[in-house]
Design an enzyme around this catalytic site. Structure first.
Site, short mmCIF file in Angstrom:
data_model
loop_
_atom_site.label_atom_id
_atom_site.label_comp_id
_atom_site.label_asym_id
_atom_site.label_seq_id
_atom_site.Cartn_x
_atom_site.Cartn_y
_atom_site.Cartn_z
N ASP A 76 0.85 -1.20 0.00
CA ASP A 76 0.00 0.00 0.00
C ASP A 76 0.88 1.23 0.00
O ASP A 76 0.65 2.20 -0.72
CB ASP A 76 -0.85 0.12 1.28
CG ASP A 76 -1.76 -1.04 1.53
OD1 ASP A 76 -1.39 -2.15 1.15
OD2 ASP A 76 -2.82 -0.81 2.12
N GLU A 99 -6.30 7.41 -0.03
CA GLU A 99 -6.68 6.64 1.15
C GLU A 99 -5.57 6.66 2.19
O GLU A 99 -5.82 6.59 3.38
CB GLU A 99 -6.99 5.18 0.76
CG GLU A 99 -7.05 4.30 2.00
CD GLU A 99 -7.84 3.03 1.87
OE1 GLU A 99 -7.67 2.37 0.83
OE2 GLU A 99 -8.58 2.70 2.80
N GLU A 100 -4.34 6.76 1.72
CA GLU A 100 -3.20 6.62 2.63
C GLU A 100 -2.80 7.91 3.34
O GLU A 100 -1.88 7.89 4.14
CB GLU A 100 -1.99 6.05 1.88
CG GLU A 100 -2.26 4.73 1.15
CD GLU A 100 -2.73 3.61 2.07
OE1 GLU A 100 -2.38 3.60 3.26
OE2 GLU A 100 -3.49 2.75 1.58
N ASP A 118 -7.26 5.47 -4.51
CA ASP A 118 -6.96 4.40 -3.57
C ASP A 118 -5.84 3.61 -4.25
O ASP A 118 -6.09 2.84 -5.17
CB ASP A 118 -8.20 3.53 -3.32
CG ASP A 118 -7.92 2.49 -2.23
OD1 ASP A 118 -6.74 2.34 -1.86
OD2 ASP A 118 -8.88 1.85 -1.77
N LEU A 120 -3.92 1.10 -3.55
CA LEU A 120 -3.98 -0.36 -3.56
C LEU A 120 -5.17 -0.82 -2.72
O LEU A 120 -5.11 -0.85 -1.49
CB LEU A 120 -2.68 -0.95 -3.02
CG LEU A 120 -2.25 -2.27 -3.67
CD1 LEU A 120 -2.20 -2.19 -5.18
CD2 LEU A 120 -0.92 -2.71 -3.15
N ASP A 121 -6.26 -1.12 -3.41
CA ASP A 121 -7.49 -1.50 -2.74
C ASP A 121 -7.56 -3.02 -2.59
O ASP A 121 -7.05 -3.75 -3.44
CB ASP A 121 -8.68 -1.02 -3.58
CG ASP A 121 -9.99 -1.31 -2.89
OD1 ASP A 121 -10.30 -0.61 -1.92
OD2 ASP A 121 -10.68 -2.25 -3.29
N GLU A 278 -13.23 5.41 -3.81
CA GLU A 278 -13.63 4.06 -4.20
C GLU A 278 -14.93 4.12 -5.01
O GLU A 278 -14.98 3.73 -6.17
CB GLU A 278 -13.81 3.17 -2.96
CG GLU A 278 -12.49 2.89 -2.25
CD GLU A 278 -12.64 1.97 -1.05
OE1 GLU A 278 -11.89 0.98 -0.97
OE2 GLU A 278 -13.48 2.24 -0.16
P1 FDP Z 1 -9.89 -4.21 2.11
O1 FDP Z 1 -10.52 -3.92 3.41
O2 FDP Z 1 -9.24 -5.55 2.04
O3 FDP Z 1 -8.98 -3.12 1.60
O4 FDP Z 1 -12.30 -1.05 0.47
C1 FDP Z 1 -11.69 -1.99 1.12
C2 FDP Z 1 -12.12 -3.42 0.84
O5 FDP Z 1 -11.07 -4.30 1.00
C3 FDP Z 1 -12.71 -3.68 -0.55
O6 FDP Z 1 -11.76 -3.84 -1.56
C4 FDP Z 1 -13.52 -4.92 -0.32
O7 FDP Z 1 -14.56 -5.11 -1.25
C5 FDP Z 1 -14.04 -4.73 1.08
O8 FDP Z 1 -13.17 -3.78 1.71
C6 FDP Z 1 -14.02 -5.99 1.87
O9 FDP Z 1 -14.53 -5.76 3.12
P2 FDP Z 1 -15.04 -6.97 4.07
O10 FDP Z 1 -13.82 -7.75 4.44
O11 FDP Z 1 -15.67 -6.31 5.21
O12 FDP Z 1 -16.01 -7.77 3.25
#
Ligand code: FDP
Length: 330
Positions: A76, A99-100, A118, A120-121, A278
């Site tokens: 990230d 995000e960071e 974001d 690295l999502d 996002e």
């Molecule tokens: P992450 O927390 O792993 O970064 O936006 C963040 C995100 O992932 C999305 O990519 C993902 O769809 C969602 O959160 C997953 O959240 P849950 O683990 O609560 O399902």
């Protein structure tokens, strides 16, 4: 050279595509094109780091937390550095929302664009070698060029985006973007180091079979969502698919038809996902591809942000599926 090899063109490269389509853009000065190229270049560097992550042991938590309280992973941090560096070098961007970083990053008062990113999502999937992504939104600044950045530049509605996109680091790496004239997808060819147009004028099927939601939190879902999911399950034609990486779930649903939902829950009454870096970007792409994106009631692109890291419930995907889910909330 062997004739058959020359005869087959490999397809249109991202750079050429951006150049050929520059005139479509209302303020066609070339700056937005350069900005998209900067993002593409940074994504290639991030892609290289994502691919070699397991080999050189750069995976795992760095130990710090980002502004939203998530544990930051090394990748990230690296991705944030790569994108910030590429966008600050180009000079087109006056401010970067990430995000960071807790506050926006002031880059260059002469820049005409604001980026929300974001880098690295899906960070909880980094350690387990599952697809992750980058999500970005591009806005025109509203204050005069050369003056300090103002709130009106930063807190813009999604409907004011001039471009948005994502990069999916999956079984192939893809860059998908829109400038408000449809959606185009490019696949990265690693040996040539170039993105090629692979999914021209992408359209999301108007209906689908896939619902993507984390049912681990089902006991705290709003009643309307529980009813919608019961409807899907009792119908028999639907499939549940949830990777837990927003970009990957969204991309699959865009190609195959489906709905992705991250609702408000008892634990997260505003939802989990961030509006500015996002949901807005993916909502713009969804609409440009013929899909729909709401918070269950309101169009995502019409929500006025009041803070940088604002969260929202997110219902996005095939128009018929999103409308059906909304009906249960009426
Ligand atoms: P992450 O927390 O792993 O970064 O936006 C963040 C995100 O992932 C999305 O990519 C993902 O769809 C969602 O959160 C997953 O959240 P849950 O683990 O609560 O399902």
């Amino acid at each position: 050279m062997e004739q058959s090899r020359i005869a087959h063109s490999i397809g249109i490269a991202l750079d050429r595509f951006i150049k050929n389509n520059q005139e479509q853009f209302q303020y066609a000065s070339g700056e937005l094109s350069q900005l998209l190229r900067d993002i593409a270049l940074a994504s290639k560097v991030v892609n290289r780091e994502v691919n070699k992550a397991g080999l050189i042991d750069i995976m795992g938590a760095l130990g710090s937390q980002n502004s939203a309280g998530d544990e930051q992973q090394k990748l990230d941090v690296l991705a944030n550095i790569r994108f910030t560096r590429a966008l600050s070098k180009g000079g087109e961007v006056c401010a970067l929302i990430s995000e960071e970083s807790e506050s926006y990053v002031d880059l260059n008062n002469e820049g005409r664009y604001v980026i929300a990113i974001d880098p690295l999502d899906g960070s909880s999937n980094i350690d387990v070698n599952v697809s992750i992504g980058t999500i970005f939104s591009v806005y025109r600044r509203k204050s005069p060029v050369g003056t300090p950045i103002a709130d009106i530049d930063i807190l813009q509605k999604g409907s004011e985006q001039v471009a948005s996109g994502y990069i999916l680091y999956g079984s192939s790496t893809m860059l998908v973007y829109t400038t408000g004239h449809g959606v185009n997808g490019f696949t990265y060819e690693p040996t040539l180091g170039e993105y090629f147009l692979s999914h021209p004028d992408l359209k999301m099927p108007s209906d689908g079979k896939i619902f993507s939601v984390n049912e681990g939190s089902a006991s705290t879902f709003p009643a309307s969502l529980t009813q919608y999911l019961n409807y899907c399950k009792s119908d028999g034609k639907y499939l549940g698919r949830y990777i837990g990486s927003l970009v990957a779930d969204f991309h699959r649903n865009m190609l195959k038809g489906g709905i992705y939902i991250y609702p408000a829950t008892a634990k997260q009454p505003e939802g989990k996902l961030r509006l500015m870096y996002e949901c807005n970007a993916l909502a713009f792409i969804a609409e440009q591809a013929g899909g729909r994106a709401t918070d269950g009631k309101r169009r995502i692109l019409d929500i006025q942000p009041t803070t940088l890291h604002q969260r929202t419930p997110f219902y996005v995907g095939s128009v018929k599926m999103v409308e059906k889910a909304e009906q249960f909330g009426k």
